[in-house]
Design a protein around this motif. Sequence first.
Motif, mmCIF file in Angstrom:
data_model
loop_
_atom_site.group_PDB
_atom_site.id
_atom_site.type_symbol
_atom_site.label_atom_id
_atom_site.label_comp_id
_atom_site.label_asym_id
_atom_site.label_seq_id
_atom_site.Cartn_x
_atom_site.Cartn_y
_atom_site.Cartn_z
ATOM 1 N N CYS A 6 43.044 35.331 16.643
ATOM 2 C CA CYS A 6 43.833 36.187 18.063
ATOM 3 C C CYS A 6 44.359 35.125 18.855
ATOM 4 O O CYS A 6 43.753 34.093 19.014
ATOM 5 N N THR A 7 45.867 35.230 19.147
ATOM 6 C CA THR A 7 46.525 34.467 19.750
ATOM 7 C C THR A 7 46.230 34.569 21.303
ATOM 8 O O THR A 7 46.857 33.716 22.180
ATOM 9 N N ARG A 8 45.315 35.390 21.915
ATOM 10 C CA ARG A 8 45.147 35.564 23.303
ATOM 11 C C ARG A 8 43.801 34.797 23.442
ATOM 12 O O ARG A 8 43.720 33.984 24.284
ATOM 13 N N CYS A 9 42.599 35.181 22.710
ATOM 14 C CA CYS A 9 41.519 34.502 23.007
ATOM 15 C C CYS A 9 41.149 33.541 22.041
ATOM 16 O O CYS A 9 40.318 32.571 22.470
ATOM 17 N N GLY A 10 41.621 33.169 20.987
ATOM 18 C CA GLY A 10 41.538 32.287 19.973
ATOM 19 C C GLY A 10 40.058 32.017 19.286
ATOM 20 O O GLY A 10 39.861 30.847 19.044
ATOM 21 N N LYS A 11 39.359 33.149 19.422
ATOM 22 C CA LYS A 11 38.031 33.142 19.055
ATOM 23 C C LYS A 11 37.939 34.211 17.864
ATOM 24 O O LYS A 11 37.208 33.736 16.925
ATOM 25 N N ARG A 12 38.354 35.455 17.948
ATOM 26 C CA ARG A 12 38.224 36.313 16.874
ATOM 27 C C ARG A 12 39.279 36.535 15.726
ATOM 28 O O ARG A 12 40.511 35.979 16.212
#
Length: 216
Positions: A121-127
């Motif tokens: 995910c480009t937003r959270c960088g986690k999932r």
Amino acid sequence: MIMALTQKEISKNFRKKRKEQCLCLQCGKSLDREGTYCTECRRIKTQEDADRRKWYQSHGICPRCGKNDLFGDEKVCLECNAKAYAATMRSRDNLGRSHYNAVHNEWARKEHQKRIVQGICTRCGKRKSDVGYKTCGICRADNREKKRKSDMRPSRIERVDKGICYFCDEPVKPGYKVCEKHYNMNLAKLDCDECRKEREKIKKSMSVYYRKEKLE
């Protein structure tokens, strides 16, 4: 005479040695990613930090300092916001505004592209990102919920026109933009040595910034 090292110095030397050997600071295994923690330790640490922030926020406490109360929809307290702002202004003063923005934009661009290549995910960088998207379902749902609340919540201009508090829907204190309750809460939190020092730093940094703007 040999001086005994303090626990802090021992820990610092230990971490420095592991960094030099490209070992994870937590478990001591060889690094399998960029940074100072291996993938597994980074995942555990990220989850622990997230749980800690959620716990503090659920109890109305600033997750950054763990001491001050939160007002309204704030993520961090007024004191931590002031410190972060002062640090940002110092960085801009040292680097120059245009250079600071260019450096940040370049970092953001590279980070965005790296996450796309990694399929996360480009937003959270986690999932992992969902098929056909660059973000995960959780972040998209969170974004939709925030947009829904934002559309329902009166803007600050509308709040001023309606005479209601920035933090709640109570009538404002005459001559101010917050209600009596939040006015007193703000005064109580700002009446401390640390806040006064930060306000002085902000005033100085702002005066330097505006002088530079006039010269340019």
